[in-house]
Design an enzyme around this catalytic site. Structure first.
Site: not given
Length: 257
Positions: A40, A63, A156, A160
């Protein structure tokens, strides 16, 4: 005809592991005896997760928008416990931006984290696994938004939808190397997120259309991921498992017609 030997995952790399769904997946795999490399950008959160867990955790800061660094990152993760057999792409961004006001950099950031980074990490992971000849698992965390658009989430939803097809494409080409590639598609999951905060009106609205009478929790998704990485899912690849309280079946808030 006998089935091939089915193995549990032993060493996993989990992105987005600093909280929410990623952290729940890491905890679940650890409980099943898996060594977990946590990845993370929020190093302090990773350190807290390592401190709270008695299992074999290691933390690496990454990153995901720096695509050029991701193959080297996979190499570093590989060396932590002497290999990898499982990659869980759980990191994701869900910022709200109305379509006509969305900036190019907002679109690019979501695509970088939610889609491009998954491609780069999965390709680097697969190359190492193919060279090692061990087989393995990739599980991508998708969303019900891949099939149903939402206001303020063009970037978004598109990311996806692309992720679902990327899952199938990887599954098709990596099956001969015994690398399973699947997705888990969550519905609304209640998490306290400083990265992706949600408004109260949005939460009430989306929960109102969900048939199942409780909210989803990160552990629901972690259980599905563990299943797809386990021996009972040995003949499953290229699939997207919906874990959404029935939200994908329709809108439970609509009145009788």
């Amino acid at each position: 005809m006998s089935t091939p030997e089915r193995k549990q995952p032993r060493i996993a790399l989990v992105t987005g592991a600093a909280g929410g769904i990623g952290a729940a997946i890491a905890r679940r795999l650890s409980k099943e005896g898996v060594k977990v490399v946590l990845a993370d950008l929020r190093a302090d959160h990773l350190a807290a997760l390592v401190a709270e867990n008695s299992g074999p955790f290691a933390a690496l800061e990454v990153d995901l928008t720096d695509r050029a660094s991701l193959p080297d990152f996979v190499d570093r993760a590989w060396e932590v416990f002497g290999g990898l057999d499982t990659l869980i792409n759980a990191a994701g961004l869900y910022p709200s931006a109305p379509l006509l006001e969305m900036r190019d950099d907002q679109w690019d950031q979501v695509m970088d984290v939610n889609l491009s980074a998954v491609f780069s990490l999965s390709r680097a992971f697969a190359r190492r696994v193919v060279d090692a000849g061990t087989g393995g698992h990739i599980v991508n965390i998708s969303s019900g938004a891949s099939a149903r658009a939402r206001r303020g989430a063009a970037h978004y939803c598109t990311s996806k939808a692309g992720l679902d097809m990327l899952t199938k494409a990887f599954a098709l080409e990596l099956a001969e190397h015994r690398i399973h590639v699947n997705a888990v598609s969550p519905g609304f999951i209640e998490v306290d997120s400083e990265v992706n905060p949600l408004g109260a009106d949005y939460v009430r609205s989306i929960r109102g259309g969900q048939p199942w009478p409780r909210a989803g929790v990160p552990e629901d998704i972690a259980g599905a991921v563990a299943y797809l990485c386990g021996p009972d899912a040995e003949w499953i690849t290229g699939a997207s498992l919906s874990v959404d309280g029935g939200a994908g079946t329709g809108n439970a808030a609509l009145p009788l017609s």
